[in-house]
Design a protein around this motif. Sequence first.
Motif, mmCIF file in Angstrom:
data_model
loop_
_atom_site.group_PDB
_atom_site.id
_atom_site.type_symbol
_atom_site.label_atom_id
_atom_site.label_comp_id
_atom_site.label_asym_id
_atom_site.label_seq_id
_atom_site.Cartn_x
_atom_site.Cartn_y
_atom_site.Cartn_z
ATOM 1 N N VAL A 1 19.861 -9.195 -20.821
ATOM 2 C CA VAL A 1 20.271 -10.515 -20.332
ATOM 3 C C VAL A 1 19.413 -11.607 -20.960
ATOM 4 O O VAL A 1 19.920 -12.656 -21.394
ATOM 5 C CB VAL A 1 20.194 -10.564 -18.795
ATOM 6 C CG1 VAL A 1 20.447 -11.978 -18.289
ATOM 7 C CG2 VAL A 1 21.191 -9.588 -18.184
ATOM 8 N N GLU A 2 18.117 -11.376 -21.040
ATOM 9 C CA GLU A 2 17.220 -12.374 -21.625
ATOM 10 C C GLU A 2 17.546 -12.610 -23.099
ATOM 11 O O GLU A 2 17.559 -13.761 -23.564
ATOM 12 C CB GLU A 2 15.770 -11.910 -21.488
ATOM 13 C CG GLU A 2 14.761 -12.893 -22.072
ATOM 14 C CD GLU A 2 13.326 -12.423 -21.920
ATOM 15 O OE1 GLU A 2 12.429 -13.107 -22.463
ATOM 16 O OE2 GLU A 2 13.100 -11.370 -21.285
ATOM 17 N N ASP A 3 17.838 -11.539 -23.841
ATOM 18 C CA ASP A 3 18.036 -11.667 -25.280
ATOM 19 C C ASP A 3 19.419 -12.199 -25.649
ATOM 20 O O ASP A 3 19.559 -12.911 -26.636
ATOM 21 C CB ASP A 3 17.803 -10.313 -25.965
ATOM 22 C CG ASP A 3 16.342 -9.872 -25.875
ATOM 23 O OD1 ASP A 3 15.481 -10.734 -25.688
ATOM 24 O OD2 ASP A 3 16.089 -8.661 -25.975
ATOM 25 N N ILE A 4 20.450 -11.847 -24.867
ATOM 26 C CA ILE A 4 21.794 -12.374 -25.147
ATOM 27 C C ILE A 4 21.919 -13.803 -24.644
ATOM 28 O O ILE A 4 22.545 -14.647 -25.273
ATOM 29 C CB ILE A 4 22.876 -11.476 -24.520
ATOM 30 C CG1 ILE A 4 22.915 -10.125 -25.256
ATOM 31 C CG2 ILE A 4 24.245 -12.139 -24.575
ATOM 32 C CD1 ILE A 4 23.940 -9.149 -24.701
ATOM 33 N N GLY A 5 21.327 -14.078 -23.498
ATOM 34 C CA GLY A 5 21.340 -15.445 -22.989
ATOM 35 C C GLY A 5 22.309 -15.654 -21.849
ATOM 36 O O GLY A 5 22.703 -14.712 -21.152
ATOM 37 N N SER A 6 22.734 -16.888 -21.673
ATOM 38 C CA SER A 6 23.476 -17.283 -20.480
ATOM 39 C C SER A 6 24.838 -16.614 -20.362
ATOM 40 O O SER A 6 25.413 -16.599 -19.271
ATOM 41 C CB SER A 6 23.663 -18.807 -20.460
ATOM 42 O OG SER A 6 24.367 -19.233 -21.616
ATOM 43 N N GLY A 7 25.360 -16.074 -21.436
ATOM 44 C CA GLY A 7 26.654 -15.411 -21.363
ATOM 45 C C GLY A 7 26.603 -14.023 -20.777
ATOM 46 O O GLY A 7 27.656 -13.398 -20.576
ATOM 47 N N ALA A 8 25.400 -13.522 -20.485
ATOM 48 C CA ALA A 8 25.234 -12.169 -19.940
ATOM 49 C C ALA A 8 24.926 -12.239 -18.452
ATOM 50 O O ALA A 8 24.086 -13.029 -18.010
ATOM 51 C CB ALA A 8 24.126 -11.429 -20.674
ATOM 52 N N ARG A 9 25.605 -11.376 -17.681
ATOM 53 C CA ARG A 9 25.457 -11.364 -16.228
ATOM 54 C C ARG A 9 24.972 -9.983 -15.771
ATOM 55 O O ARG A 9 25.633 -8.977 -16.004
ATOM 56 C CB ARG A 9 26.798 -11.675 -15.578
ATOM 57 C CG ARG A 9 26.785 -11.629 -14.039
ATOM 58 C CD ARG A 9 28.209 -11.569 -13.492
ATOM 59 N NE ARG A 9 29.080 -12.537 -14.143
ATOM 60 C CZ ARG A 9 30.397 -12.552 -13.985
ATOM 61 N NH1 ARG A 9 30.991 -11.648 -13.216
ATOM 62 N NH2 ARG A 9 31.125 -13.452 -14.600
ATOM 63 N N PRO A 10 23.828 -9.906 -15.079
ATOM 64 C CA PRO A 10 23.338 -8.611 -14.602
ATOM 65 C C PRO A 10 23.906 -8.272 -13.226
ATOM 66 O O PRO A 10 23.962 -9.124 -12.343
ATOM 67 C CB PRO A 10 21.828 -8.833 -14.524
ATOM 68 C CG PRO A 10 21.687 -10.289 -14.184
ATOM 69 C CD PRO A 10 22.853 -10.988 -14.843
ATOM 70 N N VAL A 11 24.339 -7.022 -13.055
ATOM 71 C CA VAL A 11 24.851 -6.554 -11.769
ATOM 72 C C VAL A 11 24.342 -5.132 -11.533
ATOM 73 O O VAL A 11 24.560 -4.242 -12.363
ATOM 74 C CB VAL A 11 26.398 -6.561 -11.725
ATOM 75 C CG1 VAL A 11 26.897 -5.914 -10.434
ATOM 76 C CG2 VAL A 11 26.930 -7.982 -11.850
ATOM 77 N N GLY A 12 23.670 -4.928 -10.409
ATOM 78 C CA GLY A 12 23.223 -3.592 -10.050
ATOM 79 C C GLY A 12 24.297 -2.837 -9.286
ATOM 80 O O GLY A 12 25.017 -3.412 -8.476
ATOM 81 N N LEU A 13 24.415 -1.546 -9.563
ATOM 82 C CA LEU A 13 25.355 -0.676 -8.866
ATOM 83 C C LEU A 13 24.594 0.124 -7.818
ATOM 84 O O LEU A 13 23.590 0.779 -8.134
ATOM 85 C CB LEU A 13 26.054 0.256 -9.859
ATOM 86 C CG LEU A 13 26.914 -0.447 -10.915
ATOM 87 C CD1 LEU A 13 27.431 0.555 -11.946
ATOM 88 C CD2 LEU A 13 28.073 -1.202 -10.273
ATOM 89 N N VAL A 14 25.071 0.077 -6.579
ATOM 90 C CA VAL A 14 24.358 0.659 -5.446
ATOM 91 C C VAL A 14 24.582 2.169 -5.387
ATOM 92 O O VAL A 14 25.707 2.651 -5.558
ATOM 93 C CB VAL A 14 24.817 0.001 -4.128
ATOM 94 C CG1 VAL A 14 24.106 0.622 -2.937
ATOM 95 C CG2 VAL A 14 24.572 -1.503 -4.187
ATOM 96 N N ASP A 15 23.492 2.907 -5.152
ATOM 97 C CA ASP A 15 23.543 4.363 -5.029
ATOM 98 C C ASP A 15 24.142 5.026 -6.267
ATOM 99 O O ASP A 15 24.902 5.992 -6.168
ATOM 100 C CB ASP A 15 24.332 4.789 -3.782
ATOM 101 C CG ASP A 15 23.533 4.615 -2.498
ATOM 102 O OD1 ASP A 15 22.285 4.608 -2.582
ATOM 103 O OD2 ASP A 15 24.149 4.474 -1.432
ATOM 104 N N CYS A 16 23.786 4.524 -7.431
ATOM 105 C CA CYS A 16 24.269 5.087 -8.691
ATOM 106 C C CYS A 16 23.088 5.400 -9.606
ATOM 107 O O CYS A 16 22.124 4.639 -9.681
ATOM 108 C CB CYS A 16 25.195 4.107 -9.410
ATOM 109 S SG CYS A 16 26.813 3.922 -8.649
#
Length: 297
Positions: free
Chosen positions: A260-275
């Motif tokens: 996310v830091e290297d690609i920039g604002s176009g990247a969105r982080p989402v965590g998957l629960v219990d995965c």
Amino acid sequence: MRPIRIGTVELSNGEKLGYRMREGGERPLVLIHGNMTSSVHWDVVLERIDGRFRVYAVDLRGFGLSTYRRPVESLRDFAADVKEWIDALGLERYSVMGWSMGGGVAMHLAADRPEQVEKLVLLASVSTRGYPFYGTDEKGQPTGRRLSTRAEIADDPGKTLPILRALRQRDKQFLRNLWEMLIYTHRRPDPDRYEAYLEDILTQRNLVDVYHALNTFNISDRHNGLVDGTGEAERIVAPTLVLWGDRDRVVPERMALEIVEDIGSGARPVGLVDCGHSPLVDDPEQLLGRVTRFLDE
């Protein structure tokens, strides 16, 4: 369930790439697998993702149905194969989903073909700064020393050599134990799928080359401790969904945040629960829900 067709494409470099394709609507989705897998491991996506998507899952060089005549030097070699395969299929605009090592291949594709890649999904992906290979001893314990050459990686006694031996001897029990220690840490596939996955793992012919490619991959704008970055991450303009599992023992959250830091604002982080490292097995409904909503935006 829509039928899944198996095909092959011959490349100009003499390699032949196998792939699986599921018919659907007018929205192509390209799937790129990770290390020790192939298109076989994308079966859940091929079977369950919404019928509006026409899905293509490639076997990278040296995996599954594909040939391995020329050793790869980098993830860029995989990406070059995939680009020619995509051209042969006649795809002009498509979304790409890369899993683990396949995330690095997908990032190369998105950076090189911004006019074609509509959206990018990175699932438990290698970082933009690579996946470092640290040496191990005979008992599999880390030595703390980062290896730098293919020869060092090939001779690593606690990681590389045991896996190579298992592949050579078709030792499915070893592979099962390894995957349940690192990948299937929450849920396991049903018996029939599990057997198909194990058979598929045995098709790999490029383990050392893949480890070396991951160790030297770096498309960030900084040195990663082994090699300078190329800065290619800045060329990725497709909206990007960066997914990771909160139980992942292979790819830590830190790597997702580096992407996310290297690609920039176009990247969105989402965590998957219990995965863990395979949300495809742990929670396909959660995974496909996230991916479908993102592709529909």
